[in-house]
Design a protein around this motif. Structure first.
Motif, PDB file in Angstrom:
ATOM      1  N   ASP A  38      -5.296 -14.828  10.157  1.00 29.45           N
ATOM      2  CA  ASP A  38      -4.920 -13.099   9.633  1.00 29.45           C
ATOM      3  C   ASP A  38      -3.879 -13.426   8.434  1.00 29.45           C
ATOM      4  OD1 ASP A  38      -7.054 -12.408  12.573  1.00 29.45           O
ATOM      5  OD2 ASP A  38      -7.264 -13.851  11.138  1.00 29.45           O
TER       6      ASP A  38
ATOM      7  N   ALA B  77      -1.448  -1.298   1.585  1.00 30.68           N
ATOM      8  CA  ALA B  77      -1.710   0.733   1.526  1.00 30.68           C
ATOM      9  C   ALA B  77      -0.240   1.339   1.981  1.00 30.68           C
ATOM     10  CB  ALA B  77      -3.130   1.014   1.442  1.00 30.68           C
TER      11      ALA B  77
ATOM     12  N   TYR C 258      -1.280   2.713  -2.430  1.00 32.89           N
ATOM     13  CA  TYR C 258      -2.091   2.327  -2.794  1.00 32.89           C
ATOM     14  C   TYR C 258      -1.862   1.167  -3.766  1.00 32.89           C
ATOM     15  CZ  TYR C 258      -4.854   4.768  -6.362  1.00 32.89           C
ATOM     16  OH  TYR C 258      -5.051   5.449  -7.517  1.00 32.89           O
ATOM     17  N   TRP C 259      -1.943  -0.115  -4.091  1.00 24.13           N
ATOM     18  CA  TRP C 259      -1.604  -1.213  -4.764  1.00 24.13           C
ATOM     19  C   TRP C 259      -0.610  -1.250  -4.275  1.00 24.13           C
ATOM     20  CZ3 TRP C 259      -5.268  -4.016  -5.883  1.00 24.13           C
ATOM     21  CH2 TRP C 259      -6.926  -2.705  -6.121  1.00 24.13           C
TER      22      TRP C 259
ATOM     23  N   TYR D 195       2.210   3.900   8.140  1.00 22.52           N
ATOM     24  CA  TYR D 195       2.010   1.931   8.954  1.00 22.52           C
ATOM     25  C   TYR D 195       2.170   1.590   7.189  1.00 22.52           C
ATOM     26  CZ  TYR D 195       0.067   3.575  13.263  1.00 22.52           C
ATOM     27  OH  TYR D 195       0.325   4.440  14.667  1.00 22.52           O
TER      28      TYR D 195
ATOM     29  N   GLN E  59      -0.615  -1.528   5.473  1.00 21.68           N
ATOM     30  CA  GLN E  59      -2.292  -2.004   5.528  1.00 21.68           C
ATOM     31  C   GLN E  59      -2.562  -3.392   4.470  1.00 21.68           C
ATOM     32  OE1 GLN E  59      -5.626  -0.187   4.325  1.00 21.68           O
ATOM     33  NE2 GLN E  59      -6.935  -1.554   5.460  1.00 21.68           N
TER      34      GLN E  59
ATOM     35  N   TYR F  29      -5.074  -4.979   2.369  1.00 23.71           N
ATOM     36  CA  TYR F  29      -6.496  -5.061   2.033  1.00 23.71           C
ATOM     37  C   TYR F  29      -6.720  -6.554   0.927  1.00 23.71           C
ATOM     38  CZ  TYR F  29      -4.831  -2.076  -1.011  1.00 23.71           C
ATOM     39  OH  TYR F  29      -4.603  -1.502  -2.869  1.00 23.71           O
TER      40      TYR F  29
ATOM     41  N   SER G  28      -9.602 -10.508   4.461  1.00 17.99           N
ATOM     42  CA  SER G  28      -9.797  -9.914   5.765  1.00 17.99           C
ATOM     43  C   SER G  28     -10.253 -10.667   7.064  1.00 17.99           C
ATOM     44  CB  SER G  28     -11.666 -10.093   5.691  1.00 17.99           C
ATOM     45  OG  SER G  28     -12.238  -9.589   6.821  1.00 17.99           O
ATOM     46  N   PRO G  29      -9.085 -10.221   7.973  1.00 20.25           N
ATOM     47  CA  PRO G  29      -9.185  -9.244   8.832  1.00 20.25           C
ATOM     48  C   PRO G  29      -8.069  -7.567   7.624  1.00 20.25           C
ATOM     49  CG  PRO G  29      -8.680 -10.128   9.849  1.00 20.25           C
ATOM     50  CD  PRO G  29      -9.201 -11.295   8.849  1.00 20.25           C
ATOM     51  N   ASP G  30      -8.159  -7.220   7.018  1.00 18.69           N
ATOM     52  CA  ASP G  30      -7.370  -6.038   6.943  1.00 18.69           C
ATOM     53  C   ASP G  30      -6.265  -6.089   8.263  1.00 18.69           C
ATOM     54  OD1 ASP G  30      -9.282  -3.622   4.812  1.00 18.69           O
ATOM     55  OD2 ASP G  30      -9.467  -5.832   4.861  1.00 18.69           O
TER      56      ASP G  30
ATOM     57  N   PHE H 136      -2.715  -3.972   9.963  1.00 14.91           N
ATOM     58  CA  PHE H 136      -1.941  -3.072   9.908  1.00 14.91           C
ATOM     59  C   PHE H 136      -0.962  -3.672  10.378  1.00 14.91           C
ATOM     60  CE2 PHE H 136      -4.576   0.559   8.698  1.00 14.91           C
ATOM     61  CZ  PHE H 136      -5.919   0.713   9.008  1.00 14.91           C
TER      62      PHE H 136
ATOM     63  N   GLN I 199       3.023  -2.221  12.514  1.00 17.92           N
ATOM     64  CA  GLN I 199       2.590  -1.582  13.722  1.00 17.92           C
ATOM     65  C   GLN I 199       2.872  -0.103  13.811  1.00 17.92           C
ATOM     66  OE1 GLN I 199       5.310  -3.786  12.355  1.00 17.92           O
ATOM     67  NE2 GLN I 199       6.691  -2.968  13.640  1.00 17.92           N
TER      68      GLN I 199
END
Lengths: 113, 117
Positions: free
Chosen positions: A1, A40, A55-56, A93, A95, A97, A100-102, A104, A106
């Motif tokens: 991950d 993101a 995003y991006w 936060y 994140q 993407y 997977s798993p996406d 985040f 803390q």
């Protein structure tokens, strides 16, 4: 991950001043297929659901004020609020993407000094 | 207006089950990747699961794998999360979110799940 690590955990900035939040991923989130970073930023105000800001890594979501900007590539990213407003008090936060798993970060709590 | 409304949360004993629902309006759920994200009290966001737009691929966080199942009903434009063998550490607000290659652009208001004896 992929592990996302934000710094600092909390931040106090004066109104009108710049706020900077950092996010580091444990591996690159840059896609070779489109040369975009799958990163993101979200804002969560007290008692509310999270809201997508960026995003991006650097594209502002529609309706997000232009004082919010994102930068960075690969594994190191930054969210900057150019001139802090009272309504920007929130937890932020990052994140990824990319895979997977996406995951985040803390979270970084932003307050007014 | 694009909207997501979750329901189904509540108090359940350890080892019990619960099914969360998320009704989508203003868009067709099956055209998007859909996600569940949770937030324990006073804590950060934790991604739980997603289903792709075709409905053919699902993924889960390691913490819920084998216990939770994501599904959707395209006729009802509704996303579900079946949660079995619930643990105290599953206590959280559960959000559904509309996803894609540009992040999670729309979130529901969340539904609280409390696992306690």
């Amino acid at each position: 991950d992929i592990v996302m690590t934000q710094s600092p955990d909390s931040l106090a900035v004066s109104l009108g001043e710049r706020a900077t939040i950092n996010c580091k991923s444990s591996q690159s989130v840059l896609s070779s297929s489109n040369n975009k970073n799958s990163l993101a930023w979200y804002q969560q105000k007290p008692g509310q659901s999270p809201k997508l800001l960026i995003y991006w890594a650097s594209t502002r979501e529609s309706g997000v004020p232009d004082r919010f900007s994102g930068s960075g590539s690969g594994t190191d990213f930054t969210l900057t609020i150019s001139s802090l407003q009272a309504e920007d008090v929130a937890v932020y936060y990052c994140q990824q993407y990319y895979s997977s798993p996406d995951t985040f970060g803390q979270g970084t709590k932003l307050e007014i000094k | 207006e694009v909207q997501l409304v979750e329901s189904g949360g509540g108090l359940v004993q350890p080892g019990g089950s619960l099914r969360l629902s998320c009704v989508a309006s203003g868009f067709t759920l099956s055209n998007y990747w859909m996600h569940w994200v949770r937030q324990a009290p006073g804590k950060g966001l934790e991604w739980v699961s997603h289903i792709n737009s075709a409905g053919s691929t699902t993924n889960y966080a390691n913490s819920v794998k084998g216990r939770f199942t994501i599904a959707r009903d395209t006729a009802k434009n509704t996303l579900y999360l079946q949660m079995n063998s619930l643990r105290v550490e599953d206590t959280a607000v559960y959000y559904c979110a509309k996803g894609g290659i540009t992040g999670l652009g729309c979130w529901g208001q969340g539904t609280l799940v409390t696992v306690s004896s």
